[in-house]
Structure formats: structure tokens, C-alpha cells
Design an enzyme around this catalytic site. Sequence first.
Site, short mmCIF file in Angstrom:
data_model
loop_
_atom_site.label_atom_id
_atom_site.label_comp_id
_atom_site.label_asym_id
_atom_site.label_seq_id
_atom_site.Cartn_x
_atom_site.Cartn_y
_atom_site.Cartn_z
CG HIS A 1 11.48 -2.38 2.09
ND1 HIS A 1 10.60 -3.31 1.70
CD2 HIS A 1 10.64 -1.22 2.62
CE1 HIS A 1 9.57 -3.07 1.81
NE2 HIS A 1 9.32 -1.73 2.35
CB CYS B 1 8.20 1.73 2.13
SG CYS B 1 8.88 1.61 4.20
#
Length: 276
Positions: free
Chosen positions: A231, A246
Amino acid sequence: MKRTLVALLAGASLFPLAGPPAVAVAPSAARPAASAGYAPAARNAALDLVPGIPRSARRPAPGGRQLHIEYVPRSEAGSRAGRCIRSAGPFQRQAERYLRRRADGRQSAGDCRAIRRFQQRHRIAPATGYAGPVTGAVVRLLRARKDPNRAGHCPVRQERTACVDLDRQVMWVQQAGRVIFDPVPIRSGQPTMETRTGTYRIYLRRRYHISNLYHTPMPFAQFFDRGEAFHGVDDDIYEGLGSHGCINLTWSDARNLWYLLKKHDLVYVWGRKPSG
């Protein structure tokens, strides 16, 4: 200039309807500890060292180009603008080798001028010729772009494969042995919260996602392993100790990756994030 959105745009989320059980994770944008021996130059002073950049570019809109703030030795943090730092940085040899200078690991006037030009070209500030962590990361990225899978770590498949190299902190996409998304910088998990390695598939894609644990935006989120996702982030990709698992990308890189990858595409993660 105040930093905004520090530690925002990070993390992962629980989602009960799709994919394997999720474990919420989020990155941190904390700076290296003072005990590490590095100190960031004052942000305003650092920005003033780079000529010809309008003030509006110093806090770019999503997708805009950012300055990358380098860390310098604490003893030289007050060096006068425009002057070379005499110390050899931890990535001196790598910078010298990339710039085709004698790779002896020692700073010379010629080395400093060459590294400063490199830093100015790649928007690294302050451009003092000190080959610190950010300069080293940019050198790794540029070297990776020549032939990212030269070592053969990422499996060659007929299907689209997102290759995540934690060793070099870069990722790219290849298909049938051909690179279809050039290497870009990433920010993976910080120490004790490392990004998990292995082979995965994208199981959930959400263009406008909010972490339900940290309540922070995760633009262009593509989940591949129990809450870990690609992301975008709006702060400098080279800042901080890392995420909570992440794979952070710049806003523009996350957007471009969003339009390329699809649900069920392969993701392969290997290596270990370098310390320091």
C-alpha cells in the site's frame, strides 16, 4: 517545516470476508535512535541546501516528488551549507563503485563532489557528499534496475509475479522472465515485526482502505498474507525503522502497482531487511 502524516498511511487490517485469517499490522515512521550515532540535519536547513526547489515542492501532494532527508554524523550535523562532510559514510564504497570511482571507502574531495552531484540529482538533502543510509538505498535501487533478478531469487513463472526483495528493499513485477514493472523502493517490517517471507497470492484489493486497528489510510491496498499488504504512504519511503509488516510504497508506485496486479496474482517475498 513540520512533518505531517508521520506514522500514517501504514499498517494492515482485519477483514473477515476474504482471504486467510488476518493479523492487523501497521508501520512506524520513527527515526533511528540517537544511540545509533546518526542525527538528521534540521529539516528546514536541509531543505535550504538544495537550490532551485520551490517551497511548494517540499510538501508534495500525493504522488508528488519528495526530498529524501539523509542522516549525517552527529558531530557534523551543524556543518555549513554547501560544504562537504569529510567523514566517509557507511555506504561510501557502494557509492564509489556505482559512480566508477576508486572504491577504497575513504572520502576524498573528488569523491565528495561526485556523491554530492548524485545526491542533488536524486533529491537527497542535505547534499553534503556523505554516503549515508538514504544514499546507499538509492544506489541499491539503481543497481537493481539493471537486472533485478540476476541472482535468480524470484521464481520465473508464466503468470505475473510480484517479487519482494527484503535484502535490497526493492520490489518489481515479472512475467515469463520479463520485467513488466521496474524495481521501486519499499519499506518493509521494522525489527521484531519483520515482513513474513514466502509465496503468497493477492486475496483482497481495496483502493480506499482504512486500517480498522490504527484508523489510518492505506491507499491502493493489495493484501497477500494475513493482513500484510502492498500500500501507499505519503511520507518519505526512506524514513523510519520500517513498517509492522506491510510493504510500503510511495503513493505513485502503489497506484501504478494497483493498475497492474490483479486478485490471485503471485507474490514472492525473500531475504531480510538490512539493519541500520
